[in-house]
Design a protein around this motif. Sequence first.
Motif, PDB file in Angstrom:
ATOM      1  N   ASP A  62       1.062  -0.788  -0.253  1.00 56.46           N
ATOM      2  CA  ASP A  62      -0.027   0.186   0.050  1.00 56.46           C
ATOM      3  C   ASP A  62       0.715   1.308   0.102  1.00 56.46           C
ATOM      4  O   ASP A  62       1.515   1.414   1.096  1.00 56.46           O
ATOM      5  N   GLU A 127      -6.765 -11.766   4.504  1.00 54.70           N
ATOM      6  CA  GLU A 127      -7.478 -10.521   4.144  1.00 54.70           C
ATOM      7  C   GLU A 127      -6.459  -9.425   3.491  1.00 54.70           C
ATOM      8  O   GLU A 127      -7.323  -8.577   2.960  1.00 54.70           O
ATOM      9  N   ALA A 130      -9.245  -8.035   0.792  1.00 61.50           N
ATOM     10  CA  ALA A 130     -10.491  -7.722   2.116  1.00 61.50           C
ATOM     11  C   ALA A 130     -10.578  -6.776   1.495  1.00 61.50           C
ATOM     12  O   ALA A 130     -11.790  -6.573   0.953  1.00 61.50           O
ATOM     13  N   ASP A 131     -10.765  -5.316   1.453  1.00 57.60           N
ATOM     14  CA  ASP A 131     -10.739  -3.804   1.555  1.00 57.60           C
ATOM     15  C   ASP A 131     -11.443  -3.874  -0.202  1.00 57.60           C
ATOM     16  O   ASP A 131     -11.309  -2.429  -0.235  1.00 57.60           O
ATOM     17  N   LEU A 132     -10.470  -4.479  -0.951  1.00 55.10           N
ATOM     18  CA  LEU A 132     -10.512  -4.370  -2.422  1.00 55.10           C
ATOM     19  C   LEU A 132     -11.960  -5.052  -3.335  1.00 55.10           C
ATOM     20  O   LEU A 132     -12.137  -5.286  -4.317  1.00 55.10           O
ATOM     21  N   PRO A 135     -13.154 -10.787   0.066  1.00 49.57           N
ATOM     22  CA  PRO A 135     -12.746 -11.101   1.655  1.00 49.57           C
ATOM     23  C   PRO A 135     -11.930 -12.465   1.684  1.00 49.57           C
ATOM     24  O   PRO A 135     -11.599 -13.882   0.436  1.00 49.57           O
ATOM     25  N   ILE A 161     -11.719  -7.890  -7.971  1.00 53.41           N
ATOM     26  CA  ILE A 161     -11.631  -5.872  -6.707  1.00 53.41           C
ATOM     27  C   ILE A 161     -11.607  -4.802  -8.333  1.00 53.41           C
ATOM     28  O   ILE A 161     -10.820  -3.580  -8.055  1.00 53.41           O
TER      29      ILE A 161
END
Length: 173
Positions: A62, A127, A130-132, A135, A161
Amino acid sequence: MSHFAAAVTRGADGWAAIELDLSGIADIEEITDRLRDADPEAFVSLLFVESDDAYLAILRLDEGEDLRVFGSDSVFAEESRLGAILLGDIEDTLPELAGEDGEEPGAAEEEERPSAEPDVEPVGDSELLADLGMPGGRLLELCAQEGMLPADLTAEICQAIGAGDELEEMREV
């Protein structure tokens, strides 16, 4: 072992995908440097490493920092130098997911679920996507699905995604 590596990055202009050459790499730091170099301005950088139609490793950075790693099977680290570099620092395999009612996976839905390969031992951070839109439970499910090749898994993840078209275009070149 043969392998294929794709860097999938999301920057200000959306998703992009390029093939990365991992030949001659010495360690995980060199791999992360190559991933950063794929798009130095990326908000999210993912590296999908497919090996021998059997294993998939996913790395995530990130904004160029905070490396997270997931591997579809711990055996990859034992069977290849590249697998050892990618997954060698991961200590534990992931526990099997229990159903919402506490039952073992597939106990209530056995007829509906695809058959799973019991020998697969995913490792790392399930995970990490998961935010993309992918899950951890779904990622583990896909890894265990019989007949799912690493290229299929990469395509399914990228579709979920929002980077499916970019990955497909890159593979066609």
